[in-house]
Design an enzyme around this catalytic site. Structure first.
Site, PDB file in Angstrom:
ATOM      1  N   GLU A  82       1.953   1.895  -3.461  1.00 32.35           N
ATOM      2  CA  GLU A  82       0.868   2.494  -4.258  1.00 32.35           C
ATOM      3  C   GLU A  82       0.930   4.023  -4.157  1.00 32.35           C
ATOM      4  O   GLU A  82       0.811   4.734  -5.158  1.00 32.35           O
ATOM      5  CB  GLU A  82      -0.481   1.981  -3.764  1.00 32.35           C
ATOM      6  N   HIS A 120       0.822  -1.206   0.000  1.00 36.94           N
ATOM      7  CA  HIS A 120       0.000   0.000   0.000  1.00 36.94           C
ATOM      8  C   HIS A 120       0.860   1.262   0.000  1.00 36.94           C
ATOM      9  O   HIS A 120       0.542   2.253  -0.679  1.00 36.94           O
ATOM     10  CB  HIS A 120      -0.924  -0.023   1.220  1.00 36.94           C
TER      11      HIS A 120
END
Length: 447
Positions: A75, A72
């Protein structure tokens, strides 16, 4: 950037069955580039707009031990820049061209998307292809973004009692498999993630062969193929794609229970989740039987939960059921209820158990099957009447080991599900030994 949240029961059902591809008369084309990158084209000529998505078949469950949250974090960092487009230029360029863009991470995949006018498709392809292999990170860009992720965790999980309960329920459900850790990561591990951690994950997983390009909108397969070969075709795989080896969850032999009290809770909540196979491990007919079971038990105002808990006995202010099979390794069947004022958690739980026991012992009816099947079809038609939802539907399926045929054949397979199929599903998955029950209570104030 947004963390991909658990979807609502209706949306989960629709995504699981991948409904209206045939109902909307959509032709889907798929091909692979020489470097192994899969390309899916979904024409939609109602407006001169396209949705461009790149899905990487990697997520939180692919992280190394002790690096929870790095998928994450990466990202977020993918928007920081390359030598050609430095310092967050990606987002500025998309916005300057009237586009919308974002990304999301789950346990099994990470996806990046842009919605732009058709003539801007070459631009976003060039931008996305550039950052697939040329991401450039420094401590000056990584450390502030890590702080952003830590704050995101505080806001979305630590400050949300329901989020904390779900996190603990996942940890209890998965004793060995990495689905037991949160996508956003544990605070103690995220706070120690480094630039090198992010670059190592990037190098291991962000390759053309490990990616799926989906373009939905005012395009033809020929147009997309020409552009994909121009922008993505020259990219080389720098290393072999890693096999997704994950610890297998041992067979559950005892139900588990999590009880949390929090002063921020105004009314109690009860839920239970059952461990199930994922969509790719089931014949589609069996998967659809489980989706229909969720609809019959608690998917609408006609469901058994609503009719009994909410209307007849007035025990619950809300109730429902859902089935999520769109993960690579395991699925989840869930039920929930919030008691009315003056009703205890024990009263609600006893009635839920009685309804479930009745379904397992006596089964469902043909009338319930027909009504739920029609409801799922109707919901699918409305929810998927957009190119964005169509692109996401195919992306989720392909990134979790399903096929385009699984998506396109949903209505045929849905029509073959029988009462016996649903009753078998109920007996198979509604096993308390494979469940985790969660109770969230208001914290009693001291006198």
């Amino acid at each position: 950037m947004t963390l991909f949240k658990r979807l609502t029961p209706v949306v989960l059902a629709v995504l699981a069955i991948a409904g209206p591809a045939l109902a909307l008369d959509i032709n889907v084309t798929s091909f692979k580039l020489d470097n192994g990158m899969q390309v899916v084209v979904i024409p939609d000529h109602r407006a001169p707009v396209v949705t461009h998505m790149v899905w990487y078949k990697t997520g939180a469950a692919d992280e190394e031990q002790g690096k929870a949250g790095v998928a994450h974090l990466l990202e977020h960092l993918m928007f920081k820049g390359t030598p050609k487009h430095p310092d967050g230029a990606f987002s500025r360029i998309v916005r300057a061209n009237g586009g919308d863009e974002n990304a999301f991470t789950t346990q099994d995949y990470t996806a990046y998307y842009q919605k732009v006018m058709k003539d801007r498709l070459p631009l976003v392809m060039e931008l996305e292809a550039d950052r697939m292999q040329n991401l450039e990170l420094t401590d000056e860009t990584v450390l502030p973004e890590r702080s952003v992720v830590l704050e995101e965790r505080r806001q979305r999980t630590d400050n949300e009692p329901g989020g904390l309960l779900n996190e603990q329920m996942d940890a209890a459900m998965y004793t060995a498999h990495p689905y037991g850790k949160p996508v956003i990561g544990w605070m103690s591990q995220v706070s120690k993630l480094t630039r090198q951690d992010a670059m190592d994950f990037y190098a291991a997983h962000y390759e053309p062969e490990n990616a799926i390009l989906i373009v939905a909108g005012d395009v033809t397969p020929e147009e997309v193929k020409t552009l994909a070969e121009r922008y993505y075709g020259p990219l080389k795989n720098k290393r072999p794609t890693q096999e997704r080896v994950r610890a297998e969850e041992p067979q559950p032999n005892a139900e588990r229970r999590i009880t949390m009290s929090d002063q921020r809770v105004s009314s109690p909540n009860w839920q239970r989740q059952y461990l199930t196979p994922s969509a790719r491990q089931l014949p589609q007919r069996e998967e659809l039987a489980m989706s229909l079971l969720a609809e019959i038990v608690g998917g609408s105002s006609q469901s058994r939960f609503y009719q009994t808990l909410n209307l007849d006995k007035k025990l619950a202010a809300s109730s429902g059921a859902w089935f999520d099979s769109d993960q690579l390794d395991y699925g989840t069947f869930g039920v929930y209820a919030s008691p009315n004022p003056g009703v205890t958690i024990d009263q609600v739980e006893m009635e839920v158990d009685a309804i479930i026991a009745d379904v397992v012992a006596k089964g469902v009816t043909q009338e319930e099957l027909d009504r739920s099947r029609n409801s799922m079809i109707a919901s699918a038609v409305y929810l998927l009447d957009s190119q964005d939802k169509l692109a996401r539907m195919f992306g989720v399926s392909l990134a979790t080991g399903q096929t385009i045929d699984d998506v396109l054949n949903w209505d045929r397979d849905l029509g073959t599900v029988t009462v016996d199929d649903i009753n078998k599903a109920a007996r198979t998955i509604l096993d308390r030994k494979a469940s985790v029950t969660g109770v969230l209570l208001p914290e009693e104030k001291s006198q």
